[in-house]
Design a protein around this motif. Sequence first.
Motif, PDB file in Angstrom:
ATOM      1  N   TYR A  59     -14.251  58.217 -35.496  1.00 53.78           N
ATOM      2  CA  TYR A  59     -15.080  58.740 -36.623  1.00 53.78           C
ATOM      3  C   TYR A  59     -15.246  57.793 -37.869  1.00 53.78           C
ATOM      4  O   TYR A  59     -16.162  57.412 -38.341  1.00 53.78           O
ATOM      5  N   HIS A  60     -14.071  57.685 -38.331  1.00 59.20           N
ATOM      6  CA  HIS A  60     -14.040  57.049 -39.727  1.00 59.20           C
ATOM      7  C   HIS A  60     -14.289  55.420 -39.721  1.00 59.20           C
ATOM      8  O   HIS A  60     -15.024  54.978 -40.568  1.00 59.20           O
ATOM      9  N   TYR A  61     -14.065  55.043 -38.499  1.00 59.87           N
ATOM     10  CA  TYR A  61     -14.086  53.432 -38.273  1.00 59.87           C
ATOM     11  C   TYR A  61     -15.807  53.405 -38.107  1.00 59.87           C
ATOM     12  O   TYR A  61     -16.554  52.655 -38.857  1.00 59.87           O
ATOM     13  N   LEU A  62     -16.451  54.209 -37.240  1.00 56.81           N
ATOM     14  CA  LEU A  62     -18.036  54.086 -36.950  1.00 56.81           C
ATOM     15  C   LEU A  62     -18.685  54.472 -38.208  1.00 56.81           C
ATOM     16  O   LEU A  62     -19.731  53.828 -38.654  1.00 56.81           O
ATOM     17  N   LYS A  63     -18.186  55.512 -39.031  1.00 49.66           N
ATOM     18  CA  LYS A  63     -18.710  55.832 -40.215  1.00 49.66           C
ATOM     19  C   LYS A  63     -18.718  54.736 -41.455  1.00 49.66           C
ATOM     20  O   LYS A  63     -19.812  54.580 -41.987  1.00 49.66           O
ATOM     21  N   ASP A  95     -24.104  48.916 -40.134  1.00 48.53           N
ATOM     22  CA  ASP A  95     -24.223  47.299 -39.846  1.00 48.53           C
ATOM     23  C   ASP A  95     -25.365  47.120 -38.978  1.00 48.53           C
ATOM     24  O   ASP A  95     -25.441  47.916 -37.809  1.00 48.53           O
ATOM     25  N   ILE A  96     -26.325  46.166 -39.322  1.00 46.77           N
ATOM     26  CA  ILE A  96     -27.484  45.881 -38.485  1.00 46.77           C
ATOM     27  C   ILE A  96     -27.249  45.635 -37.175  1.00 46.77           C
ATOM     28  O   ILE A  96     -28.031  46.105 -36.062  1.00 46.77           O
ATOM     29  N   VAL A 129     -24.897  54.170 -33.128  1.00 46.20           N
ATOM     30  CA  VAL A 129     -23.995  54.498 -33.760  1.00 46.20           C
ATOM     31  C   VAL A 129     -24.135  55.867 -34.407  1.00 46.20           C
ATOM     32  O   VAL A 129     -23.214  56.690 -34.355  1.00 46.20           O
ATOM     33  N   HIS A 130     -25.519  56.111 -35.046  1.00 50.13           N
ATOM     34  CA  HIS A 130     -25.643  57.154 -35.635  1.00 50.13           C
ATOM     35  C   HIS A 130     -25.433  58.204 -34.694  1.00 50.13           C
ATOM     36  O   HIS A 130     -25.238  59.421 -35.123  1.00 50.13           O
ATOM     37  N   LEU A 131     -26.198  58.288 -33.787  1.00 50.89           N
ATOM     38  CA  LEU A 131     -25.945  59.329 -32.706  1.00 50.89           C
ATOM     39  C   LEU A 131     -24.637  59.537 -32.114  1.00 50.89           C
ATOM     40  O   LEU A 131     -24.332  60.839 -31.766  1.00 50.89           O
ATOM     41  N   PHE A 132     -23.991  58.578 -31.968  1.00 47.29           N
ATOM     42  CA  PHE A 132     -22.365  58.685 -31.430  1.00 47.29           C
ATOM     43  C   PHE A 132     -21.653  59.642 -32.741  1.00 47.29           C
ATOM     44  O   PHE A 132     -20.891  60.522 -32.358  1.00 47.29           O
ATOM     45  N   LEU A 133     -21.925  59.235 -33.886  1.00 46.51           N
ATOM     46  CA  LEU A 133     -21.377  60.073 -35.027  1.00 46.51           C
ATOM     47  C   LEU A 133     -21.579  61.410 -34.729  1.00 46.51           C
ATOM     48  O   LEU A 133     -20.850  62.273 -35.041  1.00 46.51           O
ATOM     49  N   LYS A 134     -22.965  61.698 -34.727  1.00 52.49           N
ATOM     50  CA  LYS A 134     -23.472  62.970 -34.455  1.00 52.49           C
ATOM     51  C   LYS A 134     -22.786  64.018 -33.322  1.00 52.49           C
ATOM     52  O   LYS A 134     -22.276  65.082 -33.261  1.00 52.49           O
ATOM     53  N   ASP A 135     -22.503  63.100 -32.135  1.00 52.28           N
ATOM     54  CA  ASP A 135     -21.848  63.576 -31.199  1.00 52.28           C
ATOM     55  C   ASP A 135     -20.492  63.939 -31.539  1.00 52.28           C
ATOM     56  O   ASP A 135     -19.674  64.971 -31.016  1.00 52.28           O
ATOM     57  N   LEU A 136     -19.818  62.898 -32.162  1.00 51.02           N
ATOM     58  CA  LEU A 136     -18.384  63.098 -32.521  1.00 51.02           C
ATOM     59  C   LEU A 136     -18.123  64.243 -33.520  1.00 51.02           C
ATOM     60  O   LEU A 136     -17.167  65.123 -33.444  1.00 51.02           O
TER      61      LEU A 136
END
Length: 87
Positions: free
Chosen positions: A42-46, A51-52, A72-79
């Motif tokens: 989570y912290h890495y993706l955040k 990143d474009i 990536v934004h959707l993945f963060l919501k899932d996480l």
Amino acid sequence: MLIEGQIISGEFDSTVNEFSLRKVKNVSTVTTIKENQLTNLYHYLKKHENDIDGQIITLYDQIPILLTQEEVHLFLKDLDQVQSMYH
């Protein structure tokens, strides 16, 4: 408890406090994620969510999966959803 997110799906087992990841995008997998592993991801993706070019994650350290910036934004919501279940 079954979780069907935008990018990931799996099952959270509250008795052992682990998330069993079953699918990332359209790729099936079977892996268990402990709370600290999920937090690190989570912290890495955040940190890289803007990143474009998106991000590449790997399953089993062998199967690369490209995540667009939007994914990536959707993945963060899932996480976020999974993270709230750990105790």
